[in-house]
Structure formats: structure tokens, C-alpha cells
Design an enzyme around this catalytic site. Structure first.
Site: not given
Ligand code: AMP
Length: 558
Positions: A258, A307, A346
Site C-alpha cells: 500500500k 498511485e 496497479f
Molecule cells: P486509503 O487512502 O487509506 O483509504 O486507502 C486507499 C488508497 O490506498 C487508494 O485510494 C490508493 O490511493 C492507495 N493505494 C496505495 N497502494 C495501493 C495499491 N497497491 N492498490 C490500490 N490502492 C493503493
């Protein structure tokens, strides 16, 4: 369906012309007057049915709270200040009066209407195409003063009701309990198509207006992907601990790092045109110039999901460092050198005429891996894990690589724009976090008594249910500088001022960490977060994207 008394019979000869601004405003007021979704859809359908194609397209956009198609990047740049100045040129009102009105009404359109009601009303006469011509003109006009002049000329000719809804449109919010999804639903009902077909055409075209006309003529299925408008991002649900993974979906699991940057969607075509959109669906291409040449070098027409993050010496930079690249109009060469970025992709949603988002993640990944990705546009690494334990074992190594945690995805899943399901889950810190929106703020104590420092925050009742339910209150986590800036924002966006506490417009998204979720009668949600603290302001997220009650319940182990 039962017919409503408010429904207007546009076809009867004594009724007014349905293409007028007045007819739009009356329909909007009638829709605001009912909370029943079906009735809203019926009112909308009845109105749409009476419009010629060209006006139907405009009206469908307006009821989706857009003045231009989504693919059209023009903006009006009209806000509270311009509308206030324009209305004051016609009706005298003191600063105090304006302030009191805006706090009491909490809506610029309502304020404009209330002020205009003080003068004898002109006869209504504008049509929607005329209003659209004004919007085109406003978008093409640079200075604020010139815009105010255009607005004064229009307001002179509008009745309070016309002005109320035209102003709300310019502010981007009608506040009548409609979303684009409900406009799609009304079109589906009116013209007898499955909702999915209407939404799909709208997603491909990036224009609810053209979608409406196609729904009428039965040509939804021939809509083809139009690049260069943002498609809503597929989102992930949080899980609190690796052992929850086993309850989400069966192996195999696609496990990725992530990355700690910002979500972005990259569109490019064979001619070399390029656009990068942020999670809030804004174009941010100019902010990341170092990505342009590698992205343009990719073959054909592509739509990549990924990202953008800071990257130096083969390693991801901490978000704090990357953050310097955000929120700036221009990037200095020094900063470009200090905090270089990459786009880690990704997902591949569309390639050369093929709509891949309707294929499984496993198929999309294979297509993505066939692209010559290198340099600043690079491929995410995935591990295919056969058990929850194997997937969970990737967490610490990901943290050691400087990433936020793991994203775990179901290889069988389709790409569902705008949906937060169980097919993608995210595992962050050892602590759980939720994305919430601030609903009320309170003056602090001691050193912080001049700052609105205590935030009450809420989650959404459901994915399709925008009601906000409070789940907690946090006192700390932001710096004094951030608090001071937020205090000004909250002062300007107070809905009701109770002295110590202010209800505020629910627009500020926070990520909060906490120890556990407990049942609690104190909050409307029925739950409270124990020891919540603010991890960061999430201005990359919209309030419509925050977590839901379901996520809270799951974290509470219900
Ligand atoms: P959050 O922002 O904490 O809600 O987590 C979701 C976000 O993680 C997504 O909207 C992306 O911006 C981010 N993200 C980072 N790495 C990945 C990945 N490998 N696949 C999908 N989302 C990712």
C-alpha cells in the site's frame, strides 16, 4: 406509481414552457420537497420527458450538479464572493446582514433568493439554453469583477426562485437530495433501461447529458469509451488485523504494497495527449511534469490506475516528504530535484478500444504486465498468496520498505468504479484507522482556547446512504498551524453557532486512528471510537468517500 399532487402536467396547453429556467427551478423545488427517492425520480422523469433533446442534455447535467459535461474541464470560478457582490449591486445589504443570513441559511442560493425577494420581481423569462450561454461566458471570463458584472445583468432579470437555483448550480450544489446516481436511475425508469446500462454509458462518455439523450433514443449500448475524463476510483475497505482476511474472500490473494502517496488515474492516447486525475477527480497533470515523457512513450490509448508517490534511490519517500509536492500550482526545479515522483500503476482499465474494467483483476493484471513500463511509470509488485497467513506475513516487509501497509485484492473481481467493497481490502498500521468527516467543532482549552480544536466526526450510514452518523470526538493530532488554518475554515463554514460548539459544513475529511470500537449510546451511530487521534487531514478525499457504518461495525467485531 401513485401520482403526486406536485407533479406538473407540461403537456397541457396552459402550462408554461418546460424549457425555461423557471420550469427547472420549480422542478428542483418539487424534488426538494419530497424525501422519497421514487417520487424524486418520477418528478425528474416527468420533467425530462417534456424537454427537447438539446435541453434534456443540459437539464440532466444540471440535476447532476454539473454545468458542463464531466469530460469538459472548464470551470465557472464563481463563488460566494461574486454572487454576494452581484446581489448587493441590486439590493442593499450590510456586511453584518450578509453574515447573519449566510449563517442562518447556510446556502448561497437561498441567501441570494432571500435578498432578491426584497425588490419587485421581474417577469421570469430565461430559458435553460440562455443560462448555459451565461455559464459558457462566465467560464471564458478571467477577472472576478467582469464575472460580477455578468452576474448583475443576469440577476436583474431573475425572479428569486430562478436566482435560487441558478446560484446553487454555480456553487455546484443543488441540495435537493439528488446525486448523479439518482438522475441515472430516473432516466432508466423513464426510458425503460436497466440502471446498469445507463451508468455504464455515463461512465464511458463522461457526460450525463449525452447519456440522457442516448437513453431516450435507445442508443446506450453503442456508447464508446471517451478518454480524458476521470472515472471514479474503485476503493478498498479497511481491515483491522490480518486474521480478518480469511473472512473477506477465499484465496488466492493478490497482495501489493500500500503505497503512501496519492491515488491517480493516467489517461493517454496515441497522439500523445495525456491527463492525470486525482482522487477528487481534478486534473493534476501539471503537478507531475517528470511523468509526462515516460507516460507519452507508452503505446496506444491507455487508462491506468495507480498511485503517485515520492521516490528516490530506489525507495519510496515518506508521505511527509512527498506532501511538499502537493497543493502547489507550480513546482520549482529545486523541489523537482529534491522530491522526485513516480507513478506506480496497479491496474489497467482500458486499452486500445478494449474496456478491461469489465474483466477480472487477473486478466487486467496480465494485460498490464504486457506493457513496456519503466522509468517514472512503473509496475506495482504483487505476490499471489494462497492463504491468509501467507498474505499477512507480507505486512512487516512492506512496512520495512517504507510503505503504509498492504492492499489485498480478489483476482476474480471486476473493477467497480466508485465502489468500496470487500474485493479490495487494506491493512494499514497495527492500529485501525477510519476516514471520517468533521460535523461539529468546539473551542479548545488553555493554550488552544482561541482555536476550534475539538472535532466531532461522523461516518456515512451506508455506501448509498449519505446520512452522517457521529462516531467520536478527537482533540489532538494536528499541529497548531494546521489548527489555526482549520479554525478560519470552520468559522467561514459554520452552519449553526451555539457558542462553544459549532455545527460545520461536513466537508473536512480526516483519517483517525483509535484503539477499539465500542458500542455507545452517546453517538447516533451507536458506536464510539476509543482513544481516537487524528492521523492526518485527507484533502485528497471527498466526504462521499469516507467510511461507512458497516466498516465501523466490522471493526467492532459485529
Ligand atoms: P486509503 O487512502 O487509506 O483509504 O486507502 C486507499 C488508497 O490506498 C487508494 O485510494 C490508493 O490511493 C492507495 N493505494 C496505495 N497502494 C495501493 C495499491 N497497491 N492498490 C490500490 N490502492 C493503493
Amino acid at each position: 406509481m401513485r401520482s403526486t399532487s406536485k407533479r406538473i402536467n407540461w403537456s397541457s396547453s396552459d402550462m408554461a414552457d418546460p424549457t425555461t429556467l423557471l420550469a427547472f427551478a420549480e422542478t428542483a423545488a418539487a424534488i426538494a420537497g419530497t424525501s422519497k427517492k421514487l417520487e424524486k425520480a418520477a418528478l425528474l422523469g416527468n420533467y425530462f420527458a417534456a424537454l427537447p433533446d438539446e435541453v434534456l442534455a443540459v437539464a440532466a447535467r444540471y440535476f447532476s450538479e454539473r454545468v458542463f459535461p464531466l469530460y469538459d474541464q472548464r470551470t465557472l470560478n464563481v463563488g460566494f464572493a461574486q454572487l454576494r457582490d452581484a446581489v448587493r449591486a441590486l439590493v442593499p445589504a450590510s456586511d453584518d446582514e450578509i453574515r447573519a443570513l449566510s449563517v442562518r441559511l447556510g446556502d448561497v442560493g437561498d441567501m441570494v433568493a432571500e435578498l432578491l425577494a426584497r425588490r419587485p420581481p421581474p417577469a421570469p423569462g430565461w430559458t435553460l439554453p440562455q443560462l448555459q450561454a451565461l455559464f459558457d461566458e462566465l467560464a471564458a471570463t478571467g477577472g472576478s469583477k467582469a464575472k460580477v458584472q455578468q452576474l448583475v445583468a443576469a440577476l436583474t432579470e431573475w425572479t428569486p426562485l430562478e436566482a435560487r437555483y441558478a446560484s446553487k448550480l454555480m456553487m455546484g450544489e443543488l441540495r435537493i437530495g439528488l446525486r448523479e446516481g439518482l438522475v441515472e436511475d430516473a432516466l432508466a425508469r423513464l426510458y425503460g433501461h436497466p440502471l446498469g446500462e445507463v451508468s455504464r454509458a455515463n461512465m464511458l462518455l463522461g457526460d450525463i447529458g449525452e447519456t440522457a439523450v442516448r437513453a431516450r433514443h435507445g442508443t446506450l449500448s453503442t456508447a464508446r469509451m471517451r478518454l480524458f475524463h476521470p472515472i471514479k476510483f474503485m476503493l478498498a475497505s479497511p481491515i483491522a488485523a490480518p486474521d480478518e482476511l480469511a473472512q473477506t474472500f477465499a484465496p488466492p490473494y493478490f497482495v501489493e504494497d500500500k503505497y503512501d502517496g496519492i491515488r491517480a488515474q493516467l489517461h493517454k492516447d496515441a497522439s500523445g495527449r495525456l491527463a492525470i486525475f486525482s482522487r477528487t477527480l481534478d486534473e493534476v497533470s501539471h503537478r507531475f511534469p517528470e511523468l509526462h515523457s515516460d507516460a507519452r512513450g507508452l503505446p496506444g490509448d491507455l487508462l491506468l490506475d495507480g498511485e503517485v508517490l515520492g521516490w528516490r534511490d530506489g525507495r519510496a519517500l515518506p508521505f511527509k516528504e512527498f506532501q511538499q509536492r502537493l497543493g502547489r500550482k507550480t513546482v520549482s526545479p529545486a523541489l523537482l530535484g529534491e522530491v522526485p515522483v513516480v507513478f506506480v500503476t496497479f491496474d489497467l482499465l482500458y486499452a486500445n478500444g478494449e474496456l478491461l474494467l469489465e474483466r477480472s483483476l487477473a486478466e487486467r493484471r496480465s494485460a498490464l504486465e504486457r506493457l513496456p513500463l519503466e522509468g517514472s511509470v512503473r509496475l506495482s509488485e504483487i505476490r499471489v498468496c494462497e492463504s491468509a497467513d501467507e498474505a499477512a506475513a507480507q505486512f512487516e516487509p512492506a512496512r520495512d520498505r517504507g510503505q503504509e501497509g498492504l492492499m489485498i485484492k480478489d483476482p476474480r473481481s471486476l473493477y467497480k468504479p466508485g465502489r468500496r467493497g470487500q474485493e479490495w481490502v487494506k491493512l494499514k498500521r497495527a492500529l485501525a484507522t477510519l476516514d471520517v468527516v468533521v460535523t461539529a467543532v468546539e473551542w479548545g482549552h488553555g493554550r488552544r482556547r482561541h482555536l476550534l480544536s475539538d472535532y466531532t466526526f461522523a461516518v456515512r450510514a451506508g455506501e448509498d446512504e449519505p446520512t452522517l452518523l457521529n462516531v467520536g470526538k478527537a482533540y489532538s493530532g494536528l499541529t497548531d498551524a494546521e489548527l489555526a488554518e482549520m479554525t478560519e475554515w470552520f468559522k467561514a463554514h459554520t452552519i449553526r453557532d451555539f457558542g462553544r460548539v459549532r455545527l460545520v459544513e461536513p466537508r473536512i475529511v480526516l483519517e483517525v486512528a483509535f484503539d477499539v470500537v465500542q458500542p455507545s449510546p452517546r453517538h447516533k451511530s451507536g458506536y464510539a471510537l476509543r482513544f481516537p487521534r487524528i492521523v492526518r487531514l485527507r484533502d485528497d478525499k471527498l466526504p462521499s468517500e469516507i467510511d461507512t457504518l458497516e466498516a465501523v461495525k466490522r471493526l467492532a467485531g459485529v
